[in-house]
Design a protein around this motif. Structure first.
Motif, PDB file in Angstrom:
ATOM      1  N   VAL A 184       0.840  -1.200   0.000  1.00 19.20           N
ATOM      2  CA  VAL A 184       0.000   0.000   0.000  1.00 19.20           C
ATOM      3  C   VAL A 184       0.874   1.249   0.000  1.00 19.20           C
ATOM      4  O   VAL A 184       0.477   2.298  -0.513  1.00 19.20           O
ATOM      5  N   SER A 185       2.080   1.137   0.581  1.00 23.99           N
ATOM      6  CA  SER A 185       2.989   2.281   0.624  1.00 23.99           C
ATOM      7  C   SER A 185       3.397   2.739  -0.771  1.00 23.99           C
ATOM      8  O   SER A 185       3.860   3.866  -0.944  1.00 23.99           O
ATOM      9  N   GLU A 186       3.235   1.872  -1.777  1.00 25.31           N
ATOM     10  CA  GLU A 186       3.592   2.224  -3.145  1.00 25.31           C
ATOM     11  C   GLU A 186       2.498   3.041  -3.834  1.00 25.31           C
ATOM     12  O   GLU A 186       2.724   3.591  -4.911  1.00 25.31           O
ATOM     13  N   LEU A 187       1.342   3.115  -3.217  1.00 18.71           N
ATOM     14  CA  LEU A 187       0.207   3.810  -3.826  1.00 18.71           C
ATOM     15  C   LEU A 187       0.238   5.299  -3.526  1.00 18.71           C
ATOM     16  O   LEU A 187       0.837   5.745  -2.548  1.00 18.71           O
ATOM     17  N   SER A 188      -0.457   6.049  -4.368  1.00 19.57           N
ATOM     18  CA  SER A 188      -0.659   7.463  -4.087  1.00 19.57           C
ATOM     19  C   SER A 188      -1.586   7.616  -2.883  1.00 19.57           C
ATOM     20  O   SER A 188      -2.285   6.662  -2.488  1.00 19.57           O
ATOM     21  N   ALA A 189      -1.596   8.796  -2.292  1.00 22.61           N
ATOM     22  CA  ALA A 189      -2.485   9.054  -1.153  1.00 22.61           C
ATOM     23  C   ALA A 189      -3.943   8.836  -1.537  1.00 22.61           C
ATOM     24  O   ALA A 189      -4.742   8.323  -0.744  1.00 22.61           O
ATOM     25  N   GLU A 190      -4.305   9.200  -2.770  1.00 20.62           N
ATOM     26  CA  GLU A 190      -5.693   9.018  -3.205  1.00 20.62           C
ATOM     27  C   GLU A 190      -6.075   7.542  -3.266  1.00 20.62           C
ATOM     28  O   GLU A 190      -7.183   7.165  -2.880  1.00 20.62           O
ATOM     29  N   SER A 191      -5.152   6.716  -3.746  1.00 18.58           N
ATOM     30  CA  SER A 191      -5.452   5.290  -3.838  1.00 18.58           C
ATOM     31  C   SER A 191      -5.552   4.657  -2.453  1.00 18.58           C
ATOM     32  O   SER A 191      -6.398   3.789  -2.214  1.00 18.58           O
ATOM     33  N   GLN A 192      -4.683   5.076  -1.545  1.00 16.81           N
ATOM     34  CA  GLN A 192      -4.779   4.586  -0.178  1.00 16.81           C
ATOM     35  C   GLN A 192      -6.118   4.969   0.446  1.00 16.81           C
ATOM     36  O   GLN A 192      -6.773   4.151   1.107  1.00 16.81           O
ATOM     37  N   LEU A 193      -6.528   6.210   0.236  1.00 18.31           N
ATOM     38  CA  LEU A 193      -7.802   6.669   0.795  1.00 18.31           C
ATOM     39  C   LEU A 193      -8.972   5.942   0.151  1.00 18.31           C
ATOM     40  O   LEU A 193      -9.977   5.645   0.808  1.00 18.31           O
ATOM     41  N   PHE A 194      -8.845   5.644  -1.147  1.00 23.40           N
ATOM     42  CA  PHE A 194      -9.906   4.899  -1.821  1.00 23.40           C
ATOM     43  C   PHE A 194     -10.149   3.567  -1.134  1.00 23.40           C
ATOM     44  O   PHE A 194     -11.298   3.165  -0.916  1.00 23.40           O
ATOM     45  N   TRP A 195      -9.068   2.841  -0.815  1.00 21.96           N
ATOM     46  CA  TRP A 195      -9.241   1.557  -0.139  1.00 21.96           C
ATOM     47  C   TRP A 195      -9.964   1.740   1.197  1.00 21.96           C
ATOM     48  O   TRP A 195     -10.863   0.973   1.537  1.00 21.96           O
ATOM     49  N   GLN A 196      -9.583   2.752   1.943  1.00 19.20           N
ATOM     50  CA  GLN A 196     -10.197   2.961   3.250  1.00 19.20           C
ATOM     51  C   GLN A 196     -11.679   3.315   3.123  1.00 19.20           C
ATOM     52  O   GLN A 196     -12.532   2.762   3.824  1.00 19.20           O
ATOM     53  N   LEU A 197     -11.986   4.239   2.242  1.00 19.27           N
ATOM     54  CA  LEU A 197     -13.363   4.720   2.124  1.00 19.27           C
ATOM     55  C   LEU A 197     -14.276   3.692   1.467  1.00 19.27           C
ATOM     56  O   LEU A 197     -15.420   3.506   1.902  1.00 19.27           O
ATOM     57  N   SER A 198     -13.804   3.037   0.420  1.00 17.82           N
ATOM     58  CA  SER A 198     -14.670   2.097  -0.294  1.00 17.82           C
ATOM     59  C   SER A 198     -15.014   0.892   0.571  1.00 17.82           C
ATOM     60  O   SER A 198     -16.184   0.482   0.659  1.00 17.82           O
ATOM     61  N   VAL A 199     -14.001   0.321   1.226  1.00 19.20           N
ATOM     62  CA  VAL A 199     -14.246  -0.844   2.076  1.00 19.20           C
ATOM     63  C   VAL A 199     -15.100  -0.467   3.273  1.00 19.20           C
ATOM     64  O   VAL A 199     -16.052  -1.174   3.638  1.00 19.20           O
ATOM     65  N   SER A 200     -14.795   0.665   3.905  1.00 17.76           N
ATOM     66  CA  SER A 200     -15.545   1.060   5.105  1.00 17.76           C
ATOM     67  C   SER A 200     -16.972   1.483   4.778  1.00 17.76           C
ATOM     68  O   SER A 200     -17.890   1.240   5.573  1.00 17.76           O
ATOM     69  N   ALA A 201     -17.180   2.110   3.622  1.00 19.16           N
ATOM     70  CA  ALA A 201     -18.539   2.507   3.252  1.00 19.16           C
ATOM     71  C   ALA A 201     -19.440   1.279   3.152  1.00 19.16           C
ATOM     72  O   ALA A 201     -20.562   1.266   3.696  1.00 19.16           O
TER      73      ALA A 201
END
Length: 309
Positions: A184-201
């Motif tokens: 995940v550290s290789e991803l942009s901040a937007e991609s990291q946030l996408f994982w958090q928001l999409s899964v949690s939503a």
């Protein structure tokens, strides 16, 4: 805020420090906002709405900046872990704020740097605990225990809320470590946030009916509170925090979180008339001093520069 390629730094500079101070203030006020918003929505349902709407804000951000989410396929498993920890964190946090005071939740939740530093000692290079940092760890833990058993503030909340706030802190530390230790550290901040928001939503909205009524007679103030969380915390705020995580040392960023409980205790007392006695203030000071010592080092170990993907 530029999310272009940025070389990793060994210390936080003035711009990073200023941004973290502002973010800490926003997070402190957000504790009050969550508690107020819970008056109109079920806690877990409110957390799910926040993630879902924040995902929409993220999509708008990407469109305006003409950016795409990259690397999602190669980070499916760590991405799901990141989103799962985010889901767990906010189940615990939102319910905790429903059960106890903002002051108590803030002290316990923002003890996260203590647990992060303890775990990072074993798993992150350059994060070794010196004697000074061990002293800080002991002081902060003493402060947390003192806050838990403070009789004046304890009467205004429930023990279950306190325990959930601590569990939320552990989940938050897990998020920071996941960002550093996986692909995940290789991803942009937007991609990291996408994982958090999409899964949690998905997770939060699916689980919300298990935690009581979804609506609690919501009014204008509750919708305004939800909007504040979506824009200034759940999307752009966390995007900024994740961005900084890719540039600065994890423990240095965590050090600034000691400002949030101090400010949140003051806001809880001022805005919600919460009881804050001398004992509780003493506990808060111990945690704050402990966190500062944990993140202060005589000699910094150089880290390998990394770039935002």
């Amino acid at each position: 805020m530029s999310l272009t390629r940025m070389e990793r730094k060994d210390a936080i500079n003035l711009a990073g420090a200023a941004g973290l101070v502002v973010f800490a203030t926003v997070l402190a006020f957000n504790q009050v906002v969550i508690k107020v918003t819970n008056g109109g929505f079920g806690p877990v349902f409110a957390a799910g709405l926040r993630s879902g709407l924040a995902l929409l804000v993220l999509a708008i951000w990407l469109l305006l900046r003409r950016r795409r989410l990259g690397g999602l396929r190669r980070t499916i498993w760590p991405g799901l872990l990141l989103g799962g920890l985010f889901t767990i964190e906010f189940i615990f946090l939102f319910i905790a704020l429903d059960l106890t005071t903002v002051s108590r939740v803030s002290i316990l939740f923002y003890s996260m740097p203590v647990w992060l530093a303890l775990i990072a000692h074993f798993v992150l290079p350059g994060e070794t605990l010196s004697w000074r940092r061990l002293l800080g760890l002991a002081l902060a833990m003493t402060g947390v225990i003192w806050a838990l058993f403070d009789p004046q503030s304890r009467e205004a909340g429930r023990l279950l809320g306190d325990v959930l706030a601590l569990l939320a802190a552990f989940a938050w530390a897990g998020i920071a470590l996941t960002v550093r230790l996986t692909r995940v550290s290789e991803l942009s901040a937007e991609s990291q946030l996408f994982w958090q928001l999409s899964v949690s939503a998905v997770g939060l909205l699916a689980l919300a009916p298990l935690f009581g009524d979804l609506l609690r007679d919501p009014g204008a103030v509750h919708f305004a509170g939800l909007a504040f969380q979506v824009v200034f915390v759940g999307s752009l705020g966390y995007l900024f925090w994740l961005y900084l995580m890719t540039i600065y040392p994890a423990s240095d960023i965590a050090a600034f979180s000691f400002l949030s409980p101090v400010l949140a205790v003051g806001m809880g007392w001022l805005l919600l008339d919460e009881p804050v006695g001398p004992g509780f203030l003493g506990a808060m000071c111990l945690v704050a001093v402990g966190v500062v010592l944990i993140n202060r080092r005589r000699k910094r170990v150089p880290q390998v520069p990394q770039n935002v993907a």
